[in-house]
Design an enzyme around this catalytic site. Structure first.
Site, mmCIF file in Angstrom:
data_model
loop_
_atom_site.group_PDB
_atom_site.id
_atom_site.type_symbol
_atom_site.label_atom_id
_atom_site.label_comp_id
_atom_site.label_asym_id
_atom_site.label_seq_id
_atom_site.Cartn_x
_atom_site.Cartn_y
_atom_site.Cartn_z
ATOM 1 N N ASP A 53 11.008 -20.133 2.393
ATOM 2 C CA ASP A 53 9.748 -19.401 2.373
ATOM 3 C C ASP A 53 9.058 -19.703 3.700
ATOM 4 O O ASP A 53 8.515 -20.793 3.895
ATOM 5 C CB ASP A 53 8.900 -19.867 1.187
ATOM 6 C CG ASP A 53 7.517 -19.236 1.155
ATOM 7 O OD1 ASP A 53 7.150 -18.516 2.106
ATOM 8 O OD2 ASP A 53 6.782 -19.468 0.175
ATOM 9 N N TYR B 217 2.833 7.856 -5.141
ATOM 10 C CA TYR B 217 3.743 7.034 -5.942
ATOM 11 C C TYR B 217 5.160 7.228 -5.430
ATOM 12 O O TYR B 217 5.557 8.346 -5.098
ATOM 13 C CB TYR B 217 3.688 7.431 -7.415
ATOM 14 C CG TYR B 217 2.958 6.446 -8.289
ATOM 15 C CD1 TYR B 217 3.532 5.203 -8.564
ATOM 16 C CD2 TYR B 217 1.714 6.750 -8.829
ATOM 17 C CE1 TYR B 217 2.876 4.288 -9.372
ATOM 18 C CE2 TYR B 217 1.054 5.849 -9.643
ATOM 19 C CZ TYR B 217 1.633 4.616 -9.906
ATOM 20 O OH TYR B 217 0.987 3.707 -10.701
ATOM 21 N N THR C 157 5.236 -13.796 3.933
ATOM 22 C CA THR C 157 4.121 -12.855 3.891
ATOM 23 C C THR C 157 4.142 -12.077 5.191
ATOM 24 O O THR C 157 4.863 -12.433 6.132
ATOM 25 C CB THR C 157 2.775 -13.594 3.759
ATOM 26 O OG1 THR C 157 2.685 -14.564 4.808
ATOM 27 C CG2 THR C 157 2.647 -14.273 2.417
ATOM 28 N N GLU D 75 8.225 5.170 -6.833
ATOM 29 C CA GLU D 75 9.062 4.184 -7.509
ATOM 30 C C GLU D 75 10.515 4.349 -7.091
ATOM 31 O O GLU D 75 11.045 5.462 -7.049
ATOM 32 C CB GLU D 75 8.931 4.320 -9.024
ATOM 33 C CG GLU D 75 7.609 3.803 -9.559
ATOM 34 C CD GLU D 75 7.579 3.752 -11.073
ATOM 35 O OE1 GLU D 75 8.496 4.302 -11.703
ATOM 36 O OE2 GLU D 75 6.625 3.158 -11.623
ATOM 37 N N LYS E 147 -0.834 -13.863 7.762
ATOM 38 C CA LYS E 147 -0.744 -15.198 8.366
ATOM 39 C C LYS E 147 -0.356 -15.094 9.846
ATOM 40 O O LYS E 147 -0.998 -14.375 10.605
ATOM 41 C CB LYS E 147 0.217 -16.076 7.570
ATOM 42 C CG LYS E 147 -0.236 -16.329 6.127
ATOM 43 C CD LYS E 147 0.628 -17.369 5.451
ATOM 44 C CE LYS E 147 0.160 -17.686 4.041
ATOM 45 N NZ LYS E 147 0.585 -16.678 3.057
ATOM 46 N N ARG F 282 -1.788 -7.721 4.360
ATOM 47 C CA ARG F 282 -1.444 -8.673 3.314
ATOM 48 C C ARG F 282 -0.300 -8.094 2.476
ATOM 49 O O ARG F 282 -0.409 -6.996 1.937
ATOM 50 C CB ARG F 282 -2.658 -8.957 2.439
ATOM 51 C CG ARG F 282 -3.776 -9.680 3.184
ATOM 52 C CD ARG F 282 -4.973 -9.910 2.302
ATOM 53 N NE ARG F 282 -4.646 -10.821 1.209
ATOM 54 C CZ ARG F 282 -4.755 -12.147 1.267
ATOM 55 N NH1 ARG F 282 -5.186 -12.718 2.376
ATOM 56 N NH2 ARG F 282 -4.453 -12.894 0.228
#
Length: 414
Positions: free
Chosen positions: A195, A50, A221, A52, A224, A230
């Site tokens: 985008d 983790y 992304t 954060e 692609k 991903r």
């Protein structure tokens, strides 16, 4: 204990998927084959951590190593896109876009994006998505020739007066003129958000117009055409926007970032920065062009008449079968594509009158123009006699043999 020993059911299904990916021809424009080393780090010890917050400013201890990893990913992303700021934490392109909206807009603000049925994306204001529910969304599209009419976009923008204009698409085969969008945005006092999820791999290789310096914010992304894991990213050159974007992603819409995926993004960016990447991107375009040329020669219409990027959009408006019919027939033939709406659409979005076909994944396998010419002719053969299941089985066997000559993964890797 191995997965095979512990959970044979899931193991067998993953092996079935491996076989499908190896034996079939993947031609969905938004899919690609990432690198084994990207998958290696995604399955690494980093999945346990983790973290954060952001590098140097975490809310958890023990982040000294993942801080370095995330900073490497940030620095490589900035170098790749030639920008001053990058946030590499979004878990997807959709979340990246949500983060941009959260940073720069208030609920109810107006956005102007590309119509979903004309090649836009759900997150560009479609009424069924949060972008269309939280904001007052308006749309521009393409003409019947399949191209954006920038004069018409300006006309719409003058009427709507949006706070943000969104450019970018998920099914547009031509170059996007970011400079013209910038002029439109300036005319109406709007933010310009690009985008580039579909074209990012071409952009960073110099094979497509660059959204910088024209756009205020850019998202993408990392799979692609970039061939990474991903995930999503956000970039800007505006220091004020950068702070707002960071806050919008965390704590705005995400908690602990996926450090194993961020590390995989860093590895993917290293590939994108290589000389070999430019060769790959150029081949992606050449293969898509060849695909389009053959389909035209076989009597099939292409939206906009061709392609400038990694995909073609086949229009079946003049055919007695639908995009869904074509999708199924090609799937039965070992070719994976997706049905898609086209300009002048006469069928529902679940049926459609078009098919979107892309070149990135097969190019990643090493295929070039000769293979794409053969594949395009097989596609036309199947569609010319769409109900011939015997032909579909024959083509599937032939293309499986072709695929076996271009190995992308082998069982020993998994």
């Amino acid at each position: 204990m191995s997965l095979e020993s512990y959970d044979k059911e899931i193991f067998d299904l993953t092996q079935n998927e491996l076989k499908r990916q190896c034996d079939h021809l993947e031609m969905i424009a938004s899919e690609n084959f990432t690198y084994p080393e990207v998958m290696e780090v995604m399955g690494s010890i980093l999945t346990n951590k983790y973290a954060e917050g952001y590098p140097g400013k975490r809310y958890y201890g023990g982040c000294e190593f993942v801080d370095e990893i995330e900073q490497i990913a940030i620095d490589r992303c900035k170098k790749l896109f030639g920008c001053e700021f990058a946030n590499v934490q979004p878990n997807s392109g959709s979340q990246a876009n949500q983060g941009v909206y959260g940073a720069l807009l208030n609920p109810g603000d107006k956005i102007l994006g590309m119509d979903l049925s004309h090649g836009g994306h759900l997150t560009h204001g479609a009424k069924v998505s949060s972008s269309g529910k939280m904001y007052e969304s308006f749309f521009y599209g393409v003409e019947l020739d399949g191209r954006i009419n920038y004069d018409k976009v300006l006309e719409i923008a003058k009427v709507v007066r949006p706070k943000m204009i969104v450019c970018g698409a998920s099914a547009y085969a031509r170059q996007i003129d970011f400079a013209k969008f910038r002029a439109i945005a300036d005319e109406v006092g709007a933010y310009l958000f690009a985008d580039v999820a579909h074209i990012a791999g071409l952009v960073v290789a110099g094979e497509h117009n660059d959204p910088f310096p024209h756009c205020d914010v850019v998202s993408s992304t990392t799979h692609k055409t970039l061939r990474g894991p991903r995930g999503g990213i956000i970039m800007t050159n505006n220091e004020e926007f950068a702070k707002k974007i960071n806050s919008s992603i965390f704590p705005g819409i995400q908690g602990g970032p996926l450090m194993h995926v961020i590390a995989a993004k860093a590895v993917g960016f290293k590939h994108n920065l290589s000389d070999e990447w430019r060769v790959y991107a150029k081949q992606v375009k050449a293969n898509a062009k060849k695909l389009g040329e053959v389909m035209l020669s076989r009597g099939y219409d292409l939206v906009s008449g061709g392609t400038d990027n990694h995909l073609i959009l086949l229009s079946l408006l003049n055919k007695p079968f639908s995009g869904k019919d074509a999708d199924i027939a090609l799937g039965n033939s070992g070719i994976t594509v997706n049905k898609n709406t086209v300009p002048g659409e006469i069928r529902s979005p679940f049926v459609t009158s078009g098919v979107r076909i892309g070149s990135p994944a097969l190019t990643a396998r090493g295929m070039k123009e000769a293979e794409f010419e053969l594949i395009a002719n097989k596609i036309a053969d199947v569609l010319d006699d769409i109900n011939n299941t015997a032909l579909q089985a024959k083509v599937k066997a032939e293309l499986k043999e072709l695929a076996s000559k271009f190995i992308i993964y082998n069982k020993a890797m998994f």
